[in-house]
Scaffold this active site. Sequence first.
Site, PDB file in Angstrom:
ATOM      1  N   ARG A  64     -44.412  -1.054  40.129  1.00 33.91           N
ATOM      2  CA  ARG A  64     -43.801  -0.119  41.070  1.00 33.91           C
ATOM      3  C   ARG A  64     -44.781   0.927  41.613  1.00 33.91           C
ATOM      4  NH1 ARG A  64     -38.924  -0.021  41.875  1.00 33.91           N
ATOM      5  NH2 ARG A  64     -38.251  -0.671  39.827  1.00 33.91           N
ATOM      6  N   MET A  89     -34.162  -2.899  49.328  1.00 32.46           N
ATOM      7  CA  MET A  89     -33.538  -3.161  48.036  1.00 32.46           C
ATOM      8  C   MET A  89     -34.509  -2.946  46.877  1.00 32.46           C
ATOM      9  SD  MET A  89     -30.719  -3.503  49.337  1.00 32.46           S
ATOM     10  CE  MET A  89     -29.319  -4.283  48.555  1.00 32.46           C
ATOM     11  N   ARG A  90     -35.144  -1.782  46.883  1.00 32.08           N
ATOM     12  CA  ARG A  90     -36.053  -1.431  45.790  1.00 32.08           C
ATOM     13  C   ARG A  90     -35.881   0.037  45.455  1.00 32.08           C
ATOM     14  NH1 ARG A  90     -40.442  -3.972  44.184  1.00 32.08           N
ATOM     15  NH2 ARG A  90     -41.344  -1.973  43.682  1.00 32.08           N
ATOM     16  N   LEU A  92     -37.546   3.548  44.564  1.00 39.73           N
ATOM     17  CA  LEU A  92     -38.842   4.182  44.826  1.00 39.73           C
ATOM     18  C   LEU A  92     -39.220   5.066  43.639  1.00 39.73           C
ATOM     19  CD1 LEU A  92     -38.150   5.087  48.543  1.00 39.73           C
ATOM     20  CD2 LEU A  92     -39.859   3.434  47.724  1.00 39.73           C
ATOM     21  N   HIS A 108     -25.972   3.679  52.249  1.00 39.97           N
ATOM     22  CA  HIS A 108     -25.383   2.929  51.128  1.00 39.97           C
ATOM     23  C   HIS A 108     -23.946   2.556  51.492  1.00 39.97           C
ATOM     24  CE1 HIS A 108     -24.952   1.594  47.015  1.00 39.97           C
ATOM     25  NE2 HIS A 108     -23.751   2.144  47.037  1.00 39.97           N
ATOM     26  N   ASP A 144     -29.188   6.513  44.391  1.00 40.69           N
ATOM     27  CA  ASP A 144     -28.051   6.711  45.296  1.00 40.69           C
ATOM     28  C   ASP A 144     -27.357   8.054  45.041  1.00 40.69           C
ATOM     29  OD1 ASP A 144     -28.490   4.213  46.471  1.00 40.69           O
ATOM     30  OD2 ASP A 144     -27.183   3.192  45.059  1.00 40.69           O
ATOM     31  N   GLU A 173     -21.649   1.793  59.386  1.00 45.15           N
ATOM     32  CA  GLU A 173     -23.056   2.096  59.065  1.00 45.15           C
ATOM     33  C   GLU A 173     -23.867   2.245  60.351  1.00 45.15           C
ATOM     34  OE1 GLU A 173     -25.038  -0.289  56.064  1.00 45.15           O
ATOM     35  OE2 GLU A 173     -23.137  -0.918  55.211  1.00 45.15           O
TER      36      GLU A 173
END
Length: 199
Positions: A64, A89-90, A92, A108, A144, A173
């Site tokens: 990472r 989709m990772r 940080l 989200h 999130d 969205e």
Amino acid sequence: MKRLGILLSGRGSNFEAIADAVARGEIAAEIAVVIASRPEARGLETARQRGFNAVSIPSKGLDREVYDRMLLEELHRQKVDLVLLAGFMRLLSASFIRHFPNRILNIHPSLLPAFPGLDAQHQALEHGVKITGCTVHFVDEQLDAGPIVVQAAVPVLDHDTVESLSARILQEEHRIYPEAIRTVLGGHYMIAGRRVIFN
Ligand code: GAR
């Protein structure tokens, strides 16, 4: 002109909604770079077709911290002011986030803090909620969890499947992400604790 860096991993429909809003003059900024964490991401192809500076930085197999340094390098090289996660989709790393304090937004597909993490629409159906939706929030070091900028509610219908519910949430969205970006770029807000207050 502020410079946007968009990070994505897949389809890229939120990126397209943002690009459309920029093209219509609704967001006073330019898209400096689109970065995909997967070389096969459809959003990467779309970005190239639309003539954006689009780069693939595959994350597969990378530690990472190593990966995030590669991202940071590219974002700094492009002098990015605001980072937009659009189906990225990772997670940080904390050190990445510290480079962009309150300058990373994420979208989200739930009304946070309900249903963080993966498969939020599935989680909502499983839980049996009658209302779900989507959230644009600042990214902090928790998953999130950062201060919320805009939310939109979407009813869950009796016959909904993950697909039908996801499609209705996605429409919202595409509406609220450009709105949130415009608001944040406008700068007429303050963050008080967890609250984003507009003035
Ligand atoms: C969107 O529904 C977005 O909210 C979700 O992935 C989808 C990406 O679609 N993001 C997350 O679940 C982040 N935890 P897109 O690639 O078409 O924009």
